[in-house]
Design an enzyme around this catalytic site. Structure first.
Site, PDB file in Angstrom:
ATOM      1  CG  HIS A   1      34.415  37.493  43.038  1.00 42.63           C
ATOM      2  ND1 HIS A   1      34.707  38.036  41.739  1.00 42.63           N
ATOM      3  CD2 HIS A   1      35.008  36.877  41.771  1.00 42.63           C
ATOM      4  CE1 HIS A   1      34.970  38.464  41.368  1.00 42.63           C
ATOM      5  NE2 HIS A   1      35.032  37.451  41.554  1.00 42.63           N
TER       6      HIS A   1
ATOM      7  CG  HIS B   1      33.540  34.587  37.916  1.00 37.22           C
ATOM      8  ND1 HIS B   1      34.308  33.736  37.389  1.00 37.22           N
ATOM      9  CD2 HIS B   1      33.736  35.278  38.151  1.00 37.22           C
ATOM     10  CE1 HIS B   1      35.371  34.323  37.574  1.00 37.22           C
ATOM     11  NE2 HIS B   1      35.322  35.577  38.111  1.00 37.22           N
TER      12      HIS B   1
ATOM     13  CD  GLU C   1      34.838  38.070  35.596  1.00 40.67           C
ATOM     14  OE1 GLU C   1      34.931  38.348  36.753  1.00 40.67           O
ATOM     15  OE2 GLU C   1      35.939  37.702  35.075  1.00 40.67           O
TER      16      GLU C   1
HETATM   17  C1  GAL Z   1      37.749  37.216  38.312  1.00 44.43           C
HETATM   18  C2  GAL Z   1      38.735  38.481  39.030  1.00 44.43           C
HETATM   19  C3  GAL Z   1      40.375  37.662  39.405  1.00 44.43           C
HETATM   20  C4  GAL Z   1      39.579  35.900  40.126  1.00 44.43           C
HETATM   21  C5  GAL Z   1      38.642  35.184  39.774  1.00 44.43           C
HETATM   22  C6  GAL Z   1      38.261  33.953  40.490  1.00 44.43           C
HETATM   23  O1  GAL Z   1      36.910  37.732  39.009  1.00 44.43           O
HETATM   24  O2  GAL Z   1      39.321  39.636  38.135  1.00 44.43           O
HETATM   25  O3  GAL Z   1      41.041  37.915  39.678  1.00 44.43           O
HETATM   26  O4  GAL Z   1      39.776  36.464  41.644  1.00 44.43           O
HETATM   27  O5  GAL Z   1      37.971  36.205  39.983  1.00 44.43           O
HETATM   28  O6  GAL Z   1      39.235  33.250  41.031  1.00 44.43           O
END
Ligand code: GAL
Length: 338
Positions: free
Chosen positions: A92, A166, A303
């Protein structure tokens, strides 16, 4: 840092802050017209600044999801040493991703909508990524009960870009009954296989005959504890589904429905993938709005994005952005009832 509230003619409300472009509240009616806030989040900007480890409501960038091994190459330039925040991988956007920066906000309005335009310049080398990247994200709330997100960006060097939002949803209300009873339908017959760390192996597999098959609506809870290692190795659903549509076309990615309230969410996107994440890493350690504790799987994410680790998989749709090109992406969330 400020909050901005958008309201449409039907009383739907969306609240956001220019910190991280975070959408902190989404108020939508149930089948009897009763409103609930269906977005997980915090009450104050300070809480988002201090401990939004779950990325509640935030814009993710420069790269949504993971880059394996914290490196890639783009047009022959090696990029290495990206911030390792996920057991050897880059998640991210790194240490201070787009979820943690101050965006410049401007209120906008037009025929049938009000909105906010967020702008941010990510300088060359920020979080290890090449190029000065000028990014905008426009959030619109329309009178057709849509939350529209439009992403644009330009860069002065070849780079990669893969933004998403997110938001975690619970159509019963962020503090309501578990969304594991929601029905989810994904417009995907394929998904990108990944290792236990969530890094794509490069294989693109069929969902047919497995618990990954959401082509017909089924409840999240009916399959989230599947013994299939594809699911269990990620602690539930946390996978990139390949949306069945033409590249670049705005098409249906997902439908979520809460039979108890009648609330429905449809997600359309121009992106090729959707990461369906069932909130497996929520663990009761985050106390959100109104003092509500967010337990495991108390919200889910849809997402819309390019596939994880795309820069390291030449056969995935490309995330390269070159000078002179304009990155454009659109996602539309439609709130309805049945
Ligand atoms: C999502 C990701 C997960 C985790 C989450 C944040 O986008 O696919 O594995 O990292 O964000 O906790």
């Amino acid at each position: 840092m400020e909050f901005y509230t958008l309201e449409n003619k039907n009383g739907l409300k969306l609240k956001l802050t220019n910190f991280g472009g975070i959408v902190s509240e989404i108020h939508v009616p149930d089948r009897d017209g009763k409103f609930a806030d269906i977005a997980l989040g915090f009450d104050s900007i300070e809480e988002y600044q201090d401990h939004n480890d779950a990325y509640f409501g935030a814009i993710i960038g420069r790269f949504g999801n993971r880059i394996g091994g914290c490196g890639f190459s783009v047009d022959g330039a090696e990029v290495s040493g990206l911030f390792d925040n996920d057991e050897g991988n880059h998640l991210h956007g790194g240490k201070v991703g787009f979820d943690k920066v101050a965006w410049t906000a401007e209120r906008i309005s037009g025929e049938g909508y009000t909105g906010v335009k967020l702008s941010y310049r990510s300088v060359d080398g920020e979080e290890g990524y090449p190029g000065n990247l000028d990014a905008t994200v426009v959030y619109k709330l329309t009178d057709a009960n849509e939350w529209v997100i439009e992403y644009e960006a330009v860069s002065d060097k070849a780079t990669v870009y893969n933004p998403t939002n997110h938001s975690y949803f619970n159509l019963a209300g962020h503090d309501g009954a578990s969304p594991l009873s929601h029905e989810v339908q994904l417009n995907a017959k394929l998904f990108t296989a990944c290792d236990a760390g969530g890094i794509p192996t490069g294989e693109v597999l069929s969902v047919a005959g497995t618990d990954m098959d959401f082509r017909a609506a089924k409840t999240i809870g009916s399959a989230v504890d599947s013994a299939d290692p594809v699911v269990s190795s990620r602690g539930g659903f946390d996978h990139n589904f390949v949306i069945d549509k033409k590249p670049g076309e705005l098409g249906l990615a997902a439908v979520a429905y809460d039979a108890a309230s009648g609330r429905e969410l449809k997600v359309y996107t121009t992106e090729p993938g959707v990461q369906f994440y069932s909130g497996n890493f929520l663990d009761g350690s985050l106390t959100g709005k109104g003092g509500h504790v967010y337990e495991k799987r108390s919200g889910f994410c849809l997402e819309t994005q390019h596939f994880p680790d795309s820069p390291n998989h030449g056969h995935f749709p490309m995330t390269t952005l070159r000078p002179g090109e304009v990155f454009c992406s659109k996602t539309v969330h439609v709130f309805g009832v049945r």
